[in-house]
Structures are given as C-alpha cells and as structure tokens.
Design a protein around this motif. Structure first.
Motif, short mmCIF file in Angstrom:
data_model
loop_
_atom_site.label_atom_id
_atom_site.label_comp_id
_atom_site.label_asym_id
_atom_site.label_seq_id
_atom_site.Cartn_x
_atom_site.Cartn_y
_atom_site.Cartn_z
N LEU A 98 -19.69 -42.26 -138.33
CA LEU A 98 -19.32 -42.06 -139.72
C LEU A 98 -18.76 -43.35 -140.33
N THR A 99 -17.99 -44.07 -139.54
CA THR A 99 -17.45 -45.34 -140.00
C THR A 99 -18.57 -46.33 -140.31
N ILE A 101 -21.57 -45.64 -141.22
CA ILE A 101 -22.26 -45.21 -142.44
C ILE A 101 -21.54 -45.75 -143.67
N TYR A 102 -20.22 -45.63 -143.69
CA TYR A 102 -19.45 -46.10 -144.84
C TYR A 102 -19.45 -47.62 -144.94
N THR A 103 -19.51 -48.27 -143.78
CA THR A 103 -19.59 -49.73 -143.78
C THR A 103 -20.90 -50.19 -144.39
N GLN A 104 -21.99 -49.52 -144.03
CA GLN A 104 -23.31 -49.86 -144.58
C GLN A 104 -23.38 -49.62 -146.09
N ARG A 105 -22.53 -48.72 -146.58
CA ARG A 105 -22.53 -48.43 -148.02
C ARG A 105 -21.66 -49.39 -148.81
N GLY A 106 -21.00 -50.34 -148.11
CA GLY A 106 -20.28 -51.38 -148.83
C GLY A 106 -18.79 -51.45 -148.60
N LEU A 107 -18.22 -50.50 -147.84
CA LEU A 107 -16.79 -50.57 -147.57
C LEU A 107 -16.51 -51.58 -146.48
N SER A 108 -15.33 -52.17 -146.53
CA SER A 108 -14.93 -53.07 -145.44
C SER A 108 -14.75 -52.24 -144.17
N PRO A 109 -14.91 -52.83 -143.00
CA PRO A 109 -14.76 -52.07 -141.74
C PRO A 109 -13.43 -51.33 -141.64
N LEU A 111 -11.42 -50.31 -144.14
CA LEU A 111 -11.37 -49.20 -145.10
C LEU A 111 -12.35 -48.09 -144.69
N ALA A 112 -13.51 -48.47 -144.17
CA ALA A 112 -14.47 -47.47 -143.72
C ALA A 112 -13.88 -46.62 -142.60
N ALA A 113 -13.18 -47.26 -141.68
CA ALA A 113 -12.55 -46.53 -140.58
C ALA A 113 -11.47 -45.59 -141.11
N GLN A 114 -10.73 -46.05 -142.11
CA GLN A 114 -9.67 -45.23 -142.68
C GLN A 114 -10.25 -44.01 -143.41
N VAL A 115 -11.32 -44.23 -144.17
CA VAL A 115 -11.96 -43.13 -144.90
C VAL A 115 -12.57 -42.13 -143.92
#
Length: 230
Positions: A98-99, A101-109, A111-115
């Motif tokens: 899941l992390t 996926i969010y990283t590929q969508r443009g979030l920093s690693p 922030l992606a891990a936090q989300v």
C-alpha cells in the motif's frame, strides 16, 4: 460555506445498462421490422414480429446483464476474499504494498508510509480494495439493478418502432420506420449525454449512425430474400 461537487460516476452502472438496453430496443426492433416489411410481410405479421422481438429482446437483455454483472461481482468478491486472507497472513507485506502504491502516486516515501499506516488502522481491507483493486462503492456491480434497468429500457425502446408499425400505413411502413426511428435515437443520445455529462454531439452521432446502418442492412436483406405472403 460548504463546497459541494456534483459527480456522475455513481450513475455509470445503471446508465450503461439503460442506454444499452434502450439503444438495442430501438435499433434491433426497428431493424427487424424494417427487414420483415421489406420482405413483403403483411401488417399482422409485422406486428407479431415486433411483439415477439420486444419480449425476447427484453428477456435476453435482462438475462445477459444479470449473468454478466454477476460474473463481475463474483470476481470482485473473490479478489476481496483473497485480499482479506493476505491481510491476515502477511499484514506487513500488504502495508508495504500500500505504501508503494501511494509513493507511485506522488507522495514522498515517508508520507506514503504514514498514510498507508493510518488507512490500514482505520480499515485495511477498504484501503486495499479502493487503492489496489480499484473497487469503489459507487461503481460496485449490482446484477439485479442492471438486469431490471436493461429489460425496462429495452422494452421502452422497442415500444417506439412497434407503435410506429401499428400506426403506419402498411404500404409506407419502411418510410415511417426511417423517419421515426432516427429522431428516437437522436433523443436517446441527448438523454444519455445529459445524464452522463458527456458531449451531445458525440452521443447523438454514434447512435444515429449505427442505427441507420443497421436498418439499411436489414432492409437490404429483406429485399434480397423477400417472399410473397400466402
């Protein structure tokens, strides 16, 4: 002041079935009647053909939509069950997935891990269903709704050329079908475009063009294989 946006995606399921059903009802019934009229059938045979086409078409569309959408639902449920099992047996790997996926969508690693962590704590299966599998409540498959919408729409569409066959002078039936069916199709295209928020011109041109081609083809076949009624 609260900001409200009007989205139309939630209509995609029933709108697709309804537009397909109405379009098929008008085109298939009008084309069927056009071909039978071109073959030289009498007025009674023309009406019976239209009624049979309406009933058979509506039931066929309903059955086809129900089976098709049910198959889609089965696939969705199987994927959800598989995802739920993975979350139970290997939650860390799923969290990393899941992390990513969010990283590929443009979030920093970070922030992606936090989300990913926050959403997983709230409802991990819903997060994976939405962001990994692309499943949303608004476009979730509903077999019965699609079947009923398709059958009703087909019957409504098929009723239009059937009424034309009933009212038209028998000798001028083909002309009446042509003059009445194309505006019906244009109106359907406008309704579909307005309901789905699409371009009227594109919607109308598609249904009118293919409807005209279908009627021309069946009329030609009727003339080729025309018979003189006994």
């Amino acid at each position: 002041m609260a900001h409200h946006e009007r989205h139309l995606l939630h209509r995609s399921g029933w709108l697709r079935a309804a537009v397909l059903g109405a379009n098929d009802g008008i085109i298939s019934t009008a084309s069927l009647l056009m071909g039978v009229a071109a073959a030289g059938a009498n007025h009674q045979a023309l009406l019976m053909t239209g009624i049979a086409g309406l009933v058979a078409g509506a039931l066929s569309m309903a059955a086809g939509e129900y089976v098709s959408v049910s198959s889609q639902t089965d696939i969705e449920q199987a994927d959800l069950a598989r995802e739920a099992e993975e979350l139970q047996t290997n939650p860390d790997s799923e969290l990393r997935e899941l992390t990513a996926i969010y990283t590929q969508r443009g979030l920093s690693p970070a922030l992606a891990a936090q989300v990913a962590q926050a959403l997983s704590e709230h409802d991990s299966l819903a997060a994976h269903a939405r962001d990994e599998l692309g499943l949303h409540d608004m476009n979730q498959a509903q077999p019965l709704q699609a079947a009923l919408a398709s059958a009703f729409a087909f019957s409504s569409g098929a009723a239009l050329p059937l009424i034309t066959a009933w009212l038209a002078p028998h000798a001028q039936a083909q002309s009446w079908f042509t003059v009445s069916t194309l505006p019906f199709l244009a109106l359907l295209g406008i309704v579909a475009a307005d309901t789905g928020g699409a371009s009227r011109w594109k919607s109308v041109s598609r249904v009118v063009l293919w409807g005209a081609l279908a009627m021309a083809a069946t009329a030609l076949i009727g003339h080729w294989f025309g018979v003189t009624p006994v």
